[in-house]
Design a protein around this motif. Structure first.
Motif, PDB file in Angstrom:
ATOM      1  N   HIS A   1      -8.551  -2.277  -0.023  1.00 32.38           N
ATOM      2  CA  HIS A   1      -7.366  -2.723   0.723  1.00 32.38           C
ATOM      3  C   HIS A   1      -7.387  -4.210   1.101  1.00 32.38           C
ATOM      4  CE1 HIS A   1      -6.998   1.590   1.010  1.00 32.38           C
ATOM      5  NE2 HIS A   1      -8.031   1.675   1.822  1.00 32.38           N
ATOM      6  N   LEU A   2      -8.360  -4.989   0.629  1.00 29.09           N
ATOM      7  CA  LEU A   2      -8.500  -6.376   1.084  1.00 29.09           C
ATOM      8  C   LEU A   2      -7.239  -7.202   0.848  1.00 29.09           C
ATOM      9  CD1 LEU A   2     -12.113  -7.742   0.349  1.00 29.09           C
ATOM     10  CD2 LEU A   2     -10.862  -7.801   2.510  1.00 29.09           C
ATOM     11  N   ILE A   3      -6.587  -6.999  -0.281  1.00 26.19           N
ATOM     12  CA  ILE A   3      -5.332  -7.735  -0.510  1.00 26.19           C
ATOM     13  C   ILE A   3      -4.151  -6.772  -0.622  1.00 26.19           C
ATOM     14  CG2 ILE A   3      -6.356  -9.794  -1.541  1.00 26.19           C
ATOM     15  CD1 ILE A   3      -5.648  -8.610  -4.287  1.00 26.19           C
ATOM     16  N   GLY A   4      -4.302  -5.570  -0.063  1.00 23.77           N
ATOM     17  CA  GLY A   4      -3.237  -4.587  -0.108  1.00 23.77           C
ATOM     18  C   GLY A   4      -3.324  -3.720  -1.343  1.00 23.77           C
ATOM     19  N   ASP A   5      -2.446  -2.750  -1.404  1.00 26.49           N
ATOM     20  CA  ASP A   5      -2.490  -1.760  -2.475  1.00 26.49           C
ATOM     21  C   ASP A   5      -1.220  -1.724  -3.322  1.00 26.49           C
ATOM     22  OD1 ASP A   5      -5.061  -0.741  -1.543  1.00 26.49           O
ATOM     23  OD2 ASP A   5      -3.919   0.075   0.144  1.00 26.49           O
ATOM     24  N   ASP A   6      -0.355  -2.735  -3.163  1.00 26.36           N
ATOM     25  CA  ASP A   6       0.901  -2.726  -3.902  1.00 26.36           C
ATOM     26  C   ASP A   6       0.859  -3.607  -5.146  1.00 26.36           C
ATOM     27  OD1 ASP A   6       0.855  -5.227  -2.761  1.00 26.36           O
ATOM     28  OD2 ASP A   6       2.653  -4.954  -1.536  1.00 26.36           O
ATOM     29  N   THR A   7      -0.309  -4.140  -5.487  1.00 28.62           N
ATOM     30  CA  THR A   7      -0.542  -5.008  -6.647  1.00 28.62           C
ATOM     31  C   THR A   7       0.263  -6.303  -6.590  1.00 28.62           C
ATOM     32  OG1 THR A   7       1.140  -4.157  -8.206  1.00 28.62           O
ATOM     33  CG2 THR A   7      -0.940  -2.952  -8.069  1.00 28.62           C
ATOM     34  N   GLU A   8       0.691  -6.710  -5.412  1.00 33.79           N
ATOM     35  CA  GLU A   8       1.488  -7.926  -5.296  1.00 33.79           C
ATOM     36  C   GLU A   8       0.870  -8.933  -4.327  1.00 33.79           C
ATOM     37  OE1 GLU A   8       5.577  -7.010  -4.597  1.00 33.79           O
ATOM     38  OE2 GLU A   8       5.814  -5.999  -6.528  1.00 33.79           O
ATOM     39  N   GLY A   9      -0.459  -8.947  -4.257  1.00 39.71           N
ATOM     40  CA  GLY A   9      -1.135  -9.826  -3.318  1.00 39.71           C
ATOM     41  C   GLY A   9      -1.707 -11.092  -3.926  1.00 39.71           C
ATOM     42  N   THR A  10      -1.467 -11.318  -5.234  1.00 40.44           N
ATOM     43  CA  THR A  10      -2.028 -12.508  -5.870  1.00 40.44           C
ATOM     44  C   THR A  10      -0.933 -13.293  -6.585  1.00 40.44           C
ATOM     45  OG1 THR A  10      -2.522 -11.518  -8.031  1.00 40.44           O
ATOM     46  CG2 THR A  10      -4.191 -11.268  -6.302  1.00 40.44           C
ATOM     47  N   VAL A  11      -1.255 -14.560  -6.882  1.00 35.35           N
ATOM     48  CA  VAL A  11      -0.314 -15.407  -7.606  1.00 35.35           C
ATOM     49  C   VAL A  11      -0.496 -15.273  -9.110  1.00 35.35           C
ATOM     50  CG1 VAL A  11      -1.783 -17.487  -7.655  1.00 35.35           C
ATOM     51  CG2 VAL A  11       0.703 -17.733  -7.651  1.00 35.35           C
TER      52      VAL A  11
END
Length: 364
Positions: free
Chosen positions: A322-332
């Protein structure tokens, strides 16, 4: 005349004219301001580390520690307008970074409930020399400013421009704790939209801690020379190892135990927080990248458990979950967090840090 030379000449003239045009303003030289966020006060003014002292650091690491990531200054003024003129070593930009993050500044103002964003300095896209108005039309009441330096460039120098006759007082921020964060490009700040949104900077404001950013983009591989450099840092309250992304699975297996063991030579009782690599979304469908990440983190966990079994104390751990969330939209770009990704990281890392800094031990 070569085009690049012409651009440089025009930039220098523009820089000079900008200062002249602002003659109705006060010019505040950087030499009047304290530089904070450095691990060592003896380092060159806008460098994080004196790389001439640490000759055994890998060449790439040495270069990256000339970047001003995590450095900042503070002052009080009743100016209604704040501008800045500055120079970086070059005008190159990364393909996954904003110019403001890489080569610009951002500024915050202190309010009763904490620091509030006030403005940015937008760099010239063609020249290493830039001028920018960060914020204007402010009330002429005294305010406390926090100015973050560029994340991904070596800063040569800067000047502040404030109202003629405005008050100006350099100040040094007081912090409750000192946290040293060693890690990859994610620690370095990629890909925050501006310097103050890199996760070490966000944690610093939230925790009132001096969070020292020792991220080295693409180059955090737990070399012994890096541990030796970290051992020279005076009185840290917490050391964070967020260095898994740059190390191969085999390097993680081979180096983690020895790196912590070496840190314990100088910091026998300082808490150490080990953070797994974020779940890199580039591995959503690339099975090779997905397996590499799984092996990196699995080996990191094994080495952490081996350290505990060997009797090492005050070690703490955060898994990738869960470090950058679980929706696969936390990175550029599938690898580096956006501002949203960094905020999600802080939501998990901050409570753990607070617990460790409060008691020296993390809550279970």
């Amino acid at each position: 005349m070569k085009k690049t030379n012409l651009i440089q000449i025009v930039s220098v003239i523009f820089f000079g004219l900008s200062i002249y045009a602002a003659s109705a303003q006060q010019t505040i030289l950087s030499s009047r301001l304290p530089v904070q966020g450095r691990a060592f006060s003896s380092a060159p003014r806008f460098h994080r580390v004196d790389t001439t002292k640490y000759r055994n650091l890998p060449p790439a690491v040495k270069k990256l520690y000339t970047h001003s990531a995590g450095l900042f200054t503070s002052f009080k003024s009743n100016t209604t307008k704040l501008s800045i003129a500055w120079e970086t070593v070059d005008a190159e930009l990364g393909n996954n970074a904003t110019p403001i993050m890489s080569r610009g500044f951002d500024v915050y103002v202190k309010e009763s409930d904490g620091w509030h964003f006030a403005g940015v300095a937008r760099p010239d896209l063609d020249s290493a020399i830039s001028t920018s108005t960060m914020v204007e039309h402010m009330e002429n009441t005294e305010k406390e400013f926090l100015l973050y330096f560029p994340l991904y460039k070596e800063l040569v120098d800067f000047k502040l421009l404030i109202d003629e006759g405005a008050s100006f007082e350099p100040i040094t921020q007081s912090f409750d704790k000192k946290v040293v964060v060693y890690g990859s490009s994610i620690v370095h700040g990629a890909s925050a939209s501006r310097p103050g949104l890199a996760y070490p900077a966000k944690l610093s404001r939230k925790l009132n801690a001096n969070v020292v950013n020792l991220g080295v983009s693409g180059s955090a591989r737990m070399e012994p020379a890096v541990a030796d450099m970290l051992n020279d840092i005076d009185a840290p309250d917490l050391i964070v190892m967020d260095c898994v992304p740059n190390s191969s699975p085999q390097q993680v297996a081979d180096r983690t135990f020895a790196f912590v063991q070496r840190l314990r030579q100088a910091h026998p009782n300082v808490p150490i927080l080990l953070i797994e690599s974020i779940t890199r979304q580039v591995g959503n469908y690339n099975m090779q990248r997905k397996q590499r990440l799984a092996d990196q983190n699995a080996n990191f966990r094994k080495e952490y458990e081996r350290l505990l079994a060997a009797g090492y104390k005050n070690l703490h751990y955060i898994a990738t979950d869960h470090l950058i969330g679980d929706d696969t939209e936390g990175t550029v770009d599938g690898t580096h967090p956006t501002d949203v990704g960094f905020e999600r990281m802080v939501d998990i890392i901050q409570p753990k840090m607070e617990s460790i800094l409060k008691t020296g031990k993390a809550e279970l």
